[in-house]
Scaffold this motif. Structure first.
Motif, short mmCIF file in Angstrom:
data_model
loop_
_atom_site.label_atom_id
_atom_site.label_comp_id
_atom_site.label_asym_id
_atom_site.label_seq_id
_atom_site.Cartn_x
_atom_site.Cartn_y
_atom_site.Cartn_z
N ALA A 1 41.50 48.09 30.92
CA ALA A 1 40.15 47.86 30.53
C ALA A 1 40.29 46.43 29.70
CB ALA A 1 39.62 48.95 29.58
N VAL A 2 41.28 46.47 28.94
CA VAL A 2 41.42 44.93 28.13
C VAL A 2 41.43 43.81 29.24
CG1 VAL A 2 43.28 43.81 26.80
CG2 VAL A 2 42.30 46.11 26.25
N ILE A 3 42.31 44.07 30.32
CA ILE A 3 42.60 42.80 31.20
C ILE A 3 41.49 42.66 31.94
CG2 ILE A 3 43.65 42.28 33.33
CD1 ILE A 3 46.22 43.70 32.05
N GLN A 4 40.58 43.87 32.24
CA GLN A 4 39.33 43.51 33.17
C GLN A 4 38.08 43.20 32.32
OE1 GLN A 4 39.45 47.08 35.55
NE2 GLN A 4 41.09 46.16 36.84
N GLN A 5 38.01 43.01 30.92
CA GLN A 5 37.05 42.92 29.97
C GLN A 5 36.25 41.72 30.46
OE1 GLN A 5 37.92 42.82 25.88
NE2 GLN A 5 35.81 43.54 25.36
N PRO A 6 34.96 41.77 30.50
CA PRO A 6 34.12 40.40 30.74
C PRO A 6 34.50 39.51 30.06
CG PRO A 6 32.82 42.43 31.26
CD PRO A 6 34.05 42.88 30.71
N GLY A 7 34.59 38.19 30.35
CA GLY A 7 34.89 36.80 29.64
C GLY A 7 36.33 36.85 28.99
N GLN A 8 37.14 37.73 29.25
CA GLN A 8 38.46 37.67 28.86
C GLN A 8 39.38 37.35 30.00
OE1 GLN A 8 39.01 37.96 25.57
NE2 GLN A 8 36.80 38.18 25.57
N PHE A 9 40.78 36.96 29.82
CA PHE A 9 41.74 36.74 30.97
C PHE A 9 41.12 36.27 32.24
CE2 PHE A 9 43.09 40.03 28.03
CZ PHE A 9 44.34 39.57 27.53
N HIS A 10 40.56 34.82 32.12
CA HIS A 10 39.72 34.25 33.36
C HIS A 10 40.86 34.13 34.34
CE1 HIS A 10 36.34 33.81 31.18
NE2 HIS A 10 36.75 33.27 30.16
N GLY A 11 42.15 34.23 34.01
CA GLY A 11 43.00 33.81 35.15
C GLY A 11 43.54 35.44 35.96
N TYR A 12 42.63 36.41 35.48
CA TYR A 12 43.07 37.65 36.31
C TYR A 12 41.98 37.76 37.26
CZ TYR A 12 42.89 42.47 37.21
OH TYR A 12 42.94 43.73 37.77
N SER A 13 42.72 38.45 38.51
CA SER A 13 42.01 38.77 39.96
C SER A 13 42.55 39.81 40.58
CB SER A 13 41.79 37.45 40.48
OG SER A 13 41.20 37.93 41.96
N THR A 14 41.89 40.58 40.72
CA THR A 14 42.48 41.96 41.67
C THR A 14 42.94 41.37 43.12
OG1 THR A 14 40.33 42.65 42.65
CG2 THR A 14 41.01 43.64 40.58
N ASN A 15 42.64 40.28 43.50
CA ASN A 15 42.90 39.68 44.81
C ASN A 15 44.62 38.88 44.60
OD1 ASN A 15 40.78 40.54 46.09
ND2 ASN A 15 39.47 38.73 45.25
N PHE A 16 44.83 38.69 43.10
CA PHE A 16 46.15 38.07 42.94
C PHE A 16 47.25 38.96 43.40
CE2 PHE A 16 44.35 34.91 39.45
CZ PHE A 16 43.80 34.07 40.43
N PRO A 17 48.52 38.21 43.96
CA PRO A 17 49.77 39.17 44.01
C PRO A 17 50.29 39.74 42.66
CG PRO A 17 50.35 36.81 44.53
CD PRO A 17 48.71 37.07 43.83
N ALA A 18 51.09 40.66 42.72
CA ALA A 18 51.66 41.26 41.94
C ALA A 18 53.05 41.32 42.25
CB ALA A 18 51.22 42.80 41.41
N THR A 19 53.86 40.07 41.83
CA THR A 19 55.30 40.02 42.48
C THR A 19 56.25 40.87 41.73
OG1 THR A 19 55.72 38.14 41.03
CG2 THR A 19 54.80 37.63 42.92
N ASP A 20 57.34 41.09 42.42
CA ASP A 20 58.25 41.87 41.57
C ASP A 20 58.94 41.37 40.22
OD1 ASP A 20 58.24 43.84 43.84
OD2 ASP A 20 60.06 43.09 44.77
N GLU A 21 58.90 40.03 40.30
CA GLU A 21 59.37 39.42 39.17
C GLU A 21 58.44 39.49 37.99
OE1 GLU A 21 59.60 34.75 37.78
OE2 GLU A 21 60.82 35.24 39.68
N LEU A 22 57.08 39.46 38.28
CA LEU A 22 56.16 39.42 37.14
C LEU A 22 55.66 40.93 36.92
CD1 LEU A 22 53.47 36.84 38.47
CD2 LEU A 22 55.06 36.77 36.76
#
Length: 181
Positions: free
Chosen positions: A116-137
């Motif tokens: 909910a923090v990450i997906q809160q509107p107006g916050q974390f503009h660099g977040y997208s459910t389409n981005f990869p979640a690499t093993d390193e990250l």
């Protein structure tokens, strides 16, 4: 001839059996006779048939069990946030971004779950459910989220960012963390 061998075997068996009974009988008389009642206590204790009391089992110290305040979906959400907000930054900077998320979960002004923090509107503009979640990250996220969970349970942990830091902005090279917006 066969009868003689059987007879001799019976005689020898009877003889040995008699000796065995005699020895056992003598031992029984010695142990239980009235004459032995005044024997020293140590001798009588040796002959007692009571079972020894079991020795206490030493307590095994167990590792404390800790609750993790996150699940795999939270790890993936943080990894995707890192892809957009801190990809290319050094490890400490990436960890700082995840600490910002944890600090916000603990602050009453923000939602009380990681996603909910990450997906809160107006916050974390660099977040997208389409981005990869690499093993390193994901490993970076899991490390910080584990330490955050332990800290919530009183374990002293190393933090890359103090708990009163709630905001950051990026300049294209690295993120800058701050307490005020």
């Amino acid at each position: 001839m066969a009868i003689n061998k059987v007879y001799i075997s019976i005689v020898i068996f009877s003889f040995l059996f008699g000796i065995l009974v005699g020895v056992v009988g003598m031992r029984s008389e010695f142990v239980f006779s009235e004459e032995n009642k005044d024997a020293p206590k140590e001798t009588m204790k040796i002959e007692e048939t009571t079972e020894p009391s079991p020795e206490p089992t030493p307590e095994v110290s167990k590792e404390p069990e800790y609750v993790m305040y996150f699940d795999e979906e939270d790890v993936i959400a943080c990894a995707r946030m890192l892809w957009g907000e801190a990809r290319g930054c050094d490890l400490e900077n990436q960890m700082g971004c995840v600490w910002i998320v944890c600090n916000r979960v603990d602050d009453t002004r923000f939602p009380d779950t990681i996603k909910a923090v990450i997906q809160q509107p107006g916050q974390f503009h660099g977040y997208s459910t389409n981005f990869p979640a690499t093993d390193e990250l994901k490993e970076v996220a899991r490390d910080v989220l584990t330490r955050w969970s332990l800290e919530k349970q009183g374990v002293e942990v190393e933090r890359e960012l103090h708990s009163d830091y709630l905001f950051f902005y990026g300049d294209g090279i690295k993120n800058h963390f701050r307490k005020e917006y």
